[in-house]
Motif scaffolding. Structure first.
Motif, PDB file in Angstrom:
ATOM      1  N   HIS A 110      -5.130 -20.123   3.853  1.00  0.00           N
ATOM      2  CA  HIS A 110      -3.973 -21.008   4.012  1.00  0.00           C
ATOM      3  C   HIS A 110      -2.817 -20.470   3.170  1.00  0.00           C
ATOM      4  O   HIS A 110      -3.012 -19.991   2.052  1.00  0.00           O
ATOM      5  N   GLY A 111      -1.605 -20.586   3.700  1.00  0.00           N
ATOM      6  CA  GLY A 111      -0.434 -20.154   2.957  1.00  0.00           C
ATOM      7  C   GLY A 111      -0.546 -18.702   2.531  1.00  0.00           C
ATOM      8  O   GLY A 111      -0.914 -17.828   3.313  1.00  0.00           O
ATOM      9  N   LYS A 112      -0.255 -18.436   1.263  1.00  0.00           N
ATOM     10  CA  LYS A 112      -0.228 -17.069   0.756  1.00  0.00           C
ATOM     11  C   LYS A 112      -1.596 -16.539   0.316  1.00  0.00           C
ATOM     12  O   LYS A 112      -1.696 -15.383  -0.108  1.00  0.00           O
ATOM     13  N   SER A 113      -2.627 -17.360   0.404  1.00  0.00           N
ATOM     14  CA  SER A 113      -3.960 -16.912   0.009  1.00  0.00           C
ATOM     15  C   SER A 113      -4.602 -16.080   1.109  1.00  0.00           C
ATOM     16  O   SER A 113      -4.439 -16.360   2.298  1.00  0.00           O
ATOM     17  N   GLU A 114      -5.351 -15.070   0.698  1.00  0.00           N
ATOM     18  CA  GLU A 114      -6.024 -14.214   1.664  1.00  0.00           C
ATOM     19  C   GLU A 114      -7.222 -14.912   2.301  1.00  0.00           C
ATOM     20  O   GLU A 114      -7.755 -15.883   1.761  1.00  0.00           O
ATOM     21  N   ILE A 115      -7.650 -14.397   3.427  1.00  0.00           N
ATOM     22  CA  ILE A 115      -8.819 -14.920   4.126  1.00  0.00           C
ATOM     23  C   ILE A 115     -10.103 -14.315   3.578  1.00  0.00           C
ATOM     24  O   ILE A 115     -11.107 -15.001   3.409  1.00  0.00           O
ATOM     25  N   GLY A 116     -10.053 -13.025   3.262  1.00  0.00           N
ATOM     26  CA  GLY A 116     -11.256 -12.326   2.846  1.00  0.00           C
ATOM     27  C   GLY A 116     -12.151 -12.055   4.043  1.00  0.00           C
ATOM     28  O   GLY A 116     -11.787 -12.316   5.195  1.00  0.00           O
ATOM     29  N   HIS A 117     -13.345 -11.528   3.766  1.00  0.00           N
ATOM     30  CA  HIS A 117     -14.275 -11.197   4.854  1.00  0.00           C
ATOM     31  C   HIS A 117     -15.675 -11.741   4.604  1.00  0.00           C
ATOM     32  O   HIS A 117     -16.563 -11.555   5.441  1.00  0.00           O
ATOM     33  N   VAL A 118     -15.886 -12.420   3.503  1.00  0.00           N
ATOM     34  CA  VAL A 118     -17.184 -13.021   3.219  1.00  0.00           C
ATOM     35  C   VAL A 118     -17.350 -14.269   4.077  1.00  0.00           C
ATOM     36  O   VAL A 118     -16.397 -15.017   4.308  1.00  0.00           O
ATOM     37  N   LYS A 119     -18.545 -14.514   4.554  1.00  0.00           N
ATOM     38  CA  LYS A 119     -18.827 -15.688   5.382  1.00  0.00           C
ATOM     39  C   LYS A 119     -18.445 -16.968   4.636  1.00  0.00           C
ATOM     40  O   LYS A 119     -18.740 -17.128   3.450  1.00  0.00           O
ATOM     41  N   ILE A 120     -17.780 -17.875   5.340  1.00  0.00           N
ATOM     42  CA  ILE A 120     -17.352 -19.135   4.731  1.00  0.00           C
ATOM     43  C   ILE A 120     -18.568 -19.956   4.327  1.00  0.00           C
ATOM     44  O   ILE A 120     -19.522 -20.109   5.089  1.00  0.00           O
ATOM     45  N   SER A 121     -18.525 -20.490   3.105  1.00  0.00           N
ATOM     46  CA  SER A 121     -19.579 -21.385   2.634  1.00  0.00           C
ATOM     47  C   SER A 121     -18.971 -22.433   1.722  1.00  0.00           C
ATOM     48  O   SER A 121     -17.865 -22.266   1.198  1.00  0.00           O
ATOM     49  N   HIS A 122     -19.707 -23.515   1.528  1.00  0.00           N
ATOM     50  CA  HIS A 122     -19.239 -24.578   0.644  1.00  0.00           C
ATOM     51  C   HIS A 122     -19.148 -24.056  -0.791  1.00  0.00           C
ATOM     52  O   HIS A 122     -18.219 -24.391  -1.541  1.00  0.00           O
ATOM     53  N   GLU A 123     -20.126 -23.252  -1.177  1.00  0.00           N
ATOM     54  CA  GLU A 123     -20.117 -22.669  -2.525  1.00  0.00           C
ATOM     55  C   GLU A 123     -18.897 -21.775  -2.725  1.00  0.00           C
ATOM     56  O   GLU A 123     -18.282 -21.779  -3.802  1.00  0.00           O
ATOM     57  N   GLN A 124     -18.566 -21.003  -1.706  1.00  0.00           N
ATOM     58  CA  GLN A 124     -17.403 -20.121  -1.794  1.00  0.00           C
ATOM     59  C   GLN A 124     -16.129 -20.921  -2.047  1.00  0.00           C
ATOM     60  O   GLN A 124     -15.306 -20.553  -2.882  1.00  0.00           O
ATOM     61  N   ARG A 125     -15.970 -22.018  -1.332  1.00  0.00           N
ATOM     62  CA  ARG A 125     -14.747 -22.810  -1.464  1.00  0.00           C
ATOM     63  C   ARG A 125     -14.646 -23.420  -2.862  1.00  0.00           C
ATOM     64  O   ARG A 125     -13.573 -23.495  -3.442  1.00  0.00           O
TER      65      ARG A 125
END
Length: 299
Positions: A110-125
């Motif tokens: 979102h916005g200026k933050s990168e997306i990255g390539h690691v699978k989305i997870s609750h822990e990641q967020r």
């Protein structure tokens, strides 16, 4: 002890017609909330695109953008997901920075933050938020205000790192289990038609706007599989103000009340006649509940 709070105040509809796109360069478009209601003024500060207050921190494989305002006890502010943005939290930041250190995070993708390539997870967020906290207030705890996706991230942050979350305001985020409701991924082209001014501005901020549709597909599939139930909510030990709009279609009242009942030290505030972003519909009612909750002594 749980307390039930009903905020019975008048709000306005969140439905607004799409506006015609400006001929100006996308980057020069004003910030706004998605489908911003007619007459809504927002903030004079460009939250989410303010170079004077902006910083980056590396969180795993993505650079996360955040802004810092004010002084005092720290409060982390987390916006909604998908068509959410830091600017939608502007009235909170305006109010909080008078007495607090405000850390406003533009969440991954979102916005200026990168997306990255690691699978989305609750822990990641949750860990993305912790990386920002470690950069600004290393080792210290903070209050957290989260809306929708931001609230779900805040639940996980409080559960994983109880010493870092002093108290939590969760807006528009109830119990969630797979198949509770099927979330269909938004289409970038459709959102551009619904609100071209919002979407073109947000795309201009993104480091990789061409990846947005793929990210949305993964993001909404993540939510279709997400479990937020008693195992998680019952482990949160800090005081939590669970809040929702009475008419919220994304966090139906039954799921919000269930979350309230699962969290040990919780209060509940329902904003009458308001939808998902209840604070856009009726910020005075929301703030009347949030301000004393943040000021209360920790249990």
């Amino acid at each position: 002890m749980k307390r039930l709070i009903f905020a019975i105040l008048v709000s306005f509809s969140l439905t607004a017609p799409a506006q015609t796109a400006s001929s100006a360069a996308d980057a020069s478009l004003p910030l706004r909330t998605f489908q911003q209601p007619d007459g809504y003024k927002g903030s004079s500060i460009p939250y989410g695109d303010n170079a004077a207050a902006g910083h980056y921190v590396q969180a795993d494989d993505a650079r996360i953008y955040y802004e810092v305002y004010g002084q005092g006890d720290p409060v982390v502010v987390l916006h909604g997901g998908g068509v959410g943005c830091t600017y939608e939290m502007g009235e909170f930041i305006d109010s909080l920075q008078k007495t607090n250190l405000v850390i406003a995070v533009s969440t991954r993708g979102h916005g200026k933050s990168e997306i990255g390539h690691v699978k989305i997870s609750h822990e990641q967020r949750a860990n993305d938020v912790l990386a920002v906290m470690d950069a600004v207030i290393p080792g210290r705890s903070a209050a957290v205000i989260g809306f929708s996706d931001g609230a779900y991230s805040a639940y996980k942050l409080a559960a994983m790192y109880p010493s870092r979350v002093e108290r939590l305001v969760a807006i528009g985020a109830g119990e969630n289990v797979p198949q509770l409701r099927k979330i269909v991924p938004s289409k970038v082209d459709e959102m551009l038609q619904l609100d071209p001014l919002f979407m073109k501005k947000q795309l201009s901020l993104m480091p990789e706007p061409e990846r947005l549709q793929d990210y949305w597909n993964d993001f909404y599939e993540f939510y279709n599989q997400l479990v937020v139930s008693k195992a998680l909510l019952g482990s949160i030990q800090c005081p939590v103000l669970v809040m929702a709009g009475e008419l919220d279609p994304n966090a139906p009242l039954a799921t919000v009340i269930a979350a309230y009942q699962m969290i040990p030290h919780s209060q509940l505030a329902i904003i009458a006649n308001a939808g998902h972003p209840a604070f856009v519909a009726n910020f005075p009612a929301v703030w009347a509940n949030v301000k004393p909750f943040l000021a209360a002594e920790t249990i």
